[in-house]
Design a protein around this motif. Structure first.
Motif, mmCIF file in Angstrom:
data_model
loop_
_atom_site.group_PDB
_atom_site.id
_atom_site.type_symbol
_atom_site.label_atom_id
_atom_site.label_comp_id
_atom_site.label_asym_id
_atom_site.label_seq_id
_atom_site.Cartn_x
_atom_site.Cartn_y
_atom_site.Cartn_z
ATOM 1 N N TYR A 64 10.368 -14.841 -33.690
ATOM 2 C CA TYR A 64 9.107 -14.158 -33.298
ATOM 3 C C TYR A 64 7.742 -14.725 -33.867
ATOM 4 C CZ TYR A 64 12.205 -10.196 -32.669
ATOM 5 O OH TYR A 64 13.402 -9.475 -32.115
ATOM 6 N N PHE A 65 7.910 -16.111 -33.882
ATOM 7 C CA PHE A 65 6.685 -16.929 -34.337
ATOM 8 C C PHE A 65 6.198 -17.279 -32.765
ATOM 9 C CE2 PHE A 65 9.014 -18.248 -38.201
ATOM 10 C CZ PHE A 65 7.841 -18.156 -38.990
ATOM 11 N N ILE A 66 4.735 -16.940 -32.727
ATOM 12 C CA ILE A 66 4.010 -16.815 -31.403
ATOM 13 C C ILE A 66 4.166 -18.532 -30.912
ATOM 14 C CG2 ILE A 66 1.782 -16.823 -30.278
ATOM 15 C CD1 ILE A 66 3.174 -14.281 -30.791
ATOM 16 N N SER A 67 4.161 -19.337 -32.130
ATOM 17 C CA SER A 67 4.011 -20.836 -31.703
ATOM 18 C C SER A 67 5.503 -21.181 -31.224
ATOM 19 C CB SER A 67 3.620 -21.496 -32.832
ATOM 20 O OG SER A 67 4.729 -21.271 -33.903
ATOM 21 N N HIS A 68 6.603 -20.469 -31.466
ATOM 22 C CA HIS A 68 7.886 -20.852 -31.035
ATOM 23 C C HIS A 68 8.150 -20.466 -29.253
ATOM 24 C CE1 HIS A 68 9.829 -21.388 -35.044
ATOM 25 N NE2 HIS A 68 8.570 -22.183 -34.812
ATOM 26 N N LEU A 69 7.115 -19.609 -28.903
ATOM 27 C CA LEU A 69 7.229 -19.104 -27.509
ATOM 28 C C LEU A 69 6.549 -20.047 -26.523
ATOM 29 C CD1 LEU A 69 5.449 -15.304 -27.988
ATOM 30 C CD2 LEU A 69 7.879 -16.049 -27.995
ATOM 31 N N LYS A 70 7.567 -20.061 -25.231
ATOM 32 C CA LYS A 70 6.960 -20.816 -24.196
ATOM 33 C C LYS A 70 5.837 -20.158 -23.940
ATOM 34 C CE LYS A 70 11.947 -21.133 -22.681
ATOM 35 N NZ LYS A 70 12.978 -20.775 -21.702
ATOM 36 N N THR A 71 5.095 -21.055 -22.825
ATOM 37 C CA THR A 71 3.861 -20.710 -22.477
ATOM 38 C C THR A 71 4.058 -19.240 -21.597
ATOM 39 O OG1 THR A 71 2.927 -22.880 -22.345
ATOM 40 C CG2 THR A 71 1.642 -21.394 -20.922
ATOM 41 N N SER A 72 4.826 -19.363 -20.581
ATOM 42 C CA SER A 72 5.164 -17.906 -19.923
ATOM 43 C C SER A 72 5.466 -16.918 -20.814
ATOM 44 C CB SER A 72 6.403 -18.216 -19.154
ATOM 45 O OG SER A 72 7.587 -18.654 -19.738
ATOM 46 N N GLU A 73 6.028 -17.002 -21.799
ATOM 47 C CA GLU A 73 6.473 -15.963 -22.799
ATOM 48 C C GLU A 73 5.238 -15.346 -23.467
ATOM 49 O OE1 GLU A 73 11.163 -17.220 -23.491
ATOM 50 O OE2 GLU A 73 9.531 -17.818 -24.990
ATOM 51 N N ARG B 208 2.102 -15.560 -22.294
ATOM 52 C CA ARG B 208 1.363 -14.787 -21.114
ATOM 53 C C ARG B 208 2.177 -13.361 -20.889
ATOM 54 N NH1 ARG B 208 2.707 -17.680 -17.131
ATOM 55 N NH2 ARG B 208 1.716 -19.584 -17.886
ATOM 56 N N ALA B 209 3.278 -13.474 -21.025
ATOM 57 C CA ALA B 209 3.854 -12.221 -20.743
ATOM 58 C C ALA B 209 3.518 -11.137 -22.054
ATOM 59 C CB ALA B 209 5.469 -12.243 -20.790
ATOM 60 N N LEU B 210 3.545 -11.632 -23.211
ATOM 61 C CA LEU B 210 3.025 -10.708 -24.411
ATOM 62 C C LEU B 210 1.841 -10.317 -24.155
ATOM 63 C CD1 LEU B 210 3.699 -9.476 -27.054
ATOM 64 C CD2 LEU B 210 2.999 -11.728 -27.956
ATOM 65 N N LYS B 211 0.878 -11.313 -23.649
ATOM 66 C CA LYS B 211 -0.517 -10.795 -23.518
ATOM 67 C C LYS B 211 -0.628 -9.633 -22.214
ATOM 68 C CE LYS B 211 -5.233 -12.223 -22.560
ATOM 69 N NZ LYS B 211 -5.412 -11.232 -21.667
ATOM 70 N N VAL C 20 7.495 -6.090 -32.462
ATOM 71 C CA VAL C 20 7.863 -5.025 -31.908
ATOM 72 C C VAL C 20 8.014 -5.234 -30.208
ATOM 73 C CG1 VAL C 20 7.503 -2.473 -31.438
ATOM 74 C CG2 VAL C 20 7.533 -3.415 -33.629
ATOM 75 N N LEU C 21 6.643 -5.549 -29.776
ATOM 76 C CA LEU C 21 6.562 -5.984 -28.321
ATOM 77 C C LEU C 21 7.604 -7.092 -27.875
ATOM 78 C CD1 LEU C 21 2.628 -5.559 -28.143
ATOM 79 C CD2 LEU C 21 4.540 -3.912 -27.406
ATOM 80 N N LEU C 22 7.620 -7.924 -28.614
ATOM 81 C CA LEU C 22 8.726 -9.138 -28.360
ATOM 82 C C LEU C 22 10.091 -8.512 -28.325
ATOM 83 C CD1 LEU C 22 7.234 -12.059 -29.998
ATOM 84 C CD2 LEU C 22 7.233 -12.002 -27.497
ATOM 85 N N LYS C 23 10.337 -7.468 -28.829
ATOM 86 C CA LYS C 23 11.820 -7.084 -28.906
ATOM 87 C C LYS C 23 12.034 -6.486 -27.551
ATOM 88 C CE LYS C 23 12.635 -6.094 -33.820
ATOM 89 N NZ LYS C 23 13.896 -6.901 -33.899
ATOM 90 N N PHE C 24 10.876 -5.702 -26.823
ATOM 91 C CA PHE C 24 11.135 -5.214 -25.598
ATOM 92 C C PHE C 24 10.927 -6.159 -24.641
ATOM 93 C CE2 PHE C 24 9.861 -1.269 -28.133
ATOM 94 C CZ PHE C 24 10.441 -0.391 -27.647
ATOM 95 N N LEU C 25 10.386 -7.172 -24.504
ATOM 96 C CA LEU C 25 10.139 -8.113 -23.622
ATOM 97 C C LEU C 25 11.516 -8.987 -23.486
ATOM 98 C CD1 LEU C 25 6.587 -9.470 -24.304
ATOM 99 C CD2 LEU C 25 7.395 -8.772 -22.041
ATOM 100 N N ARG C 26 12.123 -9.447 -24.762
ATOM 101 C CA ARG C 26 13.216 -9.937 -25.085
ATOM 102 C C ARG C 26 14.365 -9.236 -24.426
ATOM 103 N NH1 ARG C 26 14.201 -15.271 -25.420
ATOM 104 N NH2 ARG C 26 12.955 -15.419 -27.455
ATOM 105 N N PHE D 186 11.929 -10.843 -20.507
ATOM 106 C CA PHE D 186 10.473 -11.335 -20.245
ATOM 107 C C PHE D 186 9.788 -10.791 -19.004
ATOM 108 C CE2 PHE D 186 11.002 -13.605 -24.165
ATOM 109 C CZ PHE D 186 10.025 -13.541 -24.785
ATOM 110 N N ARG D 187 10.440 -9.934 -18.318
ATOM 111 C CA ARG D 187 10.086 -9.304 -17.058
ATOM 112 C C ARG D 187 9.066 -8.153 -17.679
ATOM 113 N NH1 ARG D 187 15.448 -9.530 -16.163
ATOM 114 N NH2 ARG D 187 15.667 -7.303 -16.330
ATOM 115 N N VAL D 188 7.787 -8.432 -17.683
ATOM 116 C CA VAL D 188 6.599 -7.787 -17.879
ATOM 117 C C VAL D 188 6.977 -6.125 -17.726
ATOM 118 C CG1 VAL D 188 4.171 -6.898 -18.349
ATOM 119 C CG2 VAL D 188 5.367 -9.431 -18.485
#
Length: 415
Positions: free
Chosen positions: A48-57, A59-62, A93-99, A103-105
């Motif tokens: 859940y570190f934002i820095s560990h996410l891919k660029t596409s991930e 973007r999906a969170l935003k 929390v939001l990354l749990k739903f994305l994962r 990561f299909r928004v």
């Protein structure tokens, strides 16, 4: 100061055959476990570190935040505001739903909106305060108990009690009773979620241990399907690992029944342990002092009321081996209290006190006796009148099976 315990000494049975056991045919459950391991790669928990996410991930969170604001507006879950000022808990929390939706928004948003709606209609935020009249199930059917080696809270589930028809009818006799049970089961899970941190790099999920012994699979099919669907739809990525113990031969039928409803990511969290192997499996993930005594651990009901448990020392007892644990430096007038357990016992156990003085006699504190497979941990104490050492012995010389074991002790000097 505590007395010192010498490393467990071992003695090989001189009558034990030198040849290794002949390989036997794998039973069906063993084959199933091996096949499941091949099919499902080991689960890797999100940091859940934002820095560990891919660029596409990222973007999906935003994008998910923007779409949630448009579709719903301000919202909160587990007391965490999901929108507004930057909050790393909201990102978790939001990354749990994305994962959960790769990561299909669009799919993650639909899941999140349905979950928010369900929590409102179900009253999930208030369920912790309710008395649902199922006290007899507390600590027996589903309960939070201790933590794993990484700090995850552990939830135990055991449905064997429902093999009793009277108990089954009392809890599942009609739709109203079933709904009350489901509400109670959500209450247990919400207790576990209260223990989570919702912070990057911290503890953000629980461990589930499910005991399949004596589970009436046919009768519980409807309840099991309800629980599975409810948890998977509304508690994404809340479980780091699912450990099944005392798995019977018909597990393949249960697995095939549930498999179509499970994602590959969920299947990768499974750990399957056959009957009689609970302690060895659980010790891999949970320290013995947190494993309940009924599963080969040292933790008894109510232990948590006295604060964190005293750590245990772990050891193994090989087939054909006798292990002696020597606790030395016990002074006269001191009292020693100990706990010891061997997973799946079926070996001989004894305890004796050996005085330092040569003219004194060894005292048989616990005479040698055969321990049954389902016996709980030994808990005993001894008041030493003179200085000496305590020797705890476990004799596995009549077996070829390796066993996991643990012990701990406290020495209190006389006041």
């Amino acid at each position: 100061m505590e007395a010192a315990a010498s490393p467990p000494s071992t003695a090989k049975d001189s009558h034990a055959p030198d040849s290794s056991p002949k390989p036997s045919k794998k039973n069906f459950v063993a084959s199933l476990m091996e096949a499941a391991a091949l099919r499902s790669p080991s689960f890797k928990e999100d940091t859940y570190f934002i820095s560990h996410l891919k660029t596409s991930e990222r973007r999906a969170l935003k994008e998910l935040k923007d779409k949630l604001m448009s579709a719903h507006g301000p919202a909160s879950m587990w007391g965490i505001p999901l929108l507004g000022n930057a909050d790393e808990r909201a990102d978790v929390v939001l990354l749990k739903f994305l994962r959960a939706r790769d990561f299909r928004v669009h799919d993650a948003l639909n899941m999140l909106l349905k979950c928010l709606n369900w929590r409102r209609e179900f009253g999930a935020d208030a369920v912790l305060e309710e008395d649902l009249g199922l006290k007899e199930l507390e600590g027996a059917v589903a309960y939070m108990h201790g933590f794993d080696r990484c700090g995850h809270p552990v939830c135990y589930n055991a449905y064997g009690v429902f093999k009793d028809r009277e108990m089954y009818d009392k809890v599942f006799g009609d739709d109203e009773k079933l709904n009350k049970f489901l509400r109670w089961r959500v209450q247990i899970l919400e207790r576990g979620i209260k223990l989570l941190h919702f912070k990057p790099g911290a503890v953000n999920s629980i461990i589930q241990v499910t005991d399949l012994k004596d589970m009436p699979k046919r009768e519980l099919r409807a309840a099991s399907n309800h629980i599975l669907s409810l948890f998977q739809d509304n508690y994404p990525e809340m479980v780091a690992r699912k450990i099944f113990i005392n798995v019977p031969w018909y597990f393949s039928l249960l697995y095939s029944m549930f498999s179509p409803f499970l994602t590959q990511r969920t299947k990768s969290k499974f750990v399957i342990s056959k009957e009689g192997n609970a302690a060895e499996t659980l010790y891999k993930f949970i320290r013995p002092e947190y494993v309940p005594v009924q599963y080969g651990g040292l933790s008894r009901p109510g232990d948590s009321l006295a604060g964190p448990p005293k750590p245990a020392s772990e050891f193994t007892v090989k087939g054909g081996e006798k292990v002696n644990i020597q606790i030395e430096g016990i002074e006269g007038g001191a009292t020693i209290t100990w706990d010891i357990v061997v997973g799946g016992w079926e070996l001989d156990y004894s305890a004796e006190f050996v005085p330092n003085a040569e003219e004194s006699y060894t005292i048989a504190v616990e005479k040698p006796r055969r321990m049954a497979a389902d016996e709980a941990a030994i808990h005993n104490s001894f008041a030493a009148r003179e200085a000496g050492k305590m020797v705890l012995s476990v004799d596995n010389s009549a077996s070829r099976s390796r066993k996991v074991a643990a012990y701990r002790y406290v020495v209190r000097k006389s006041s």
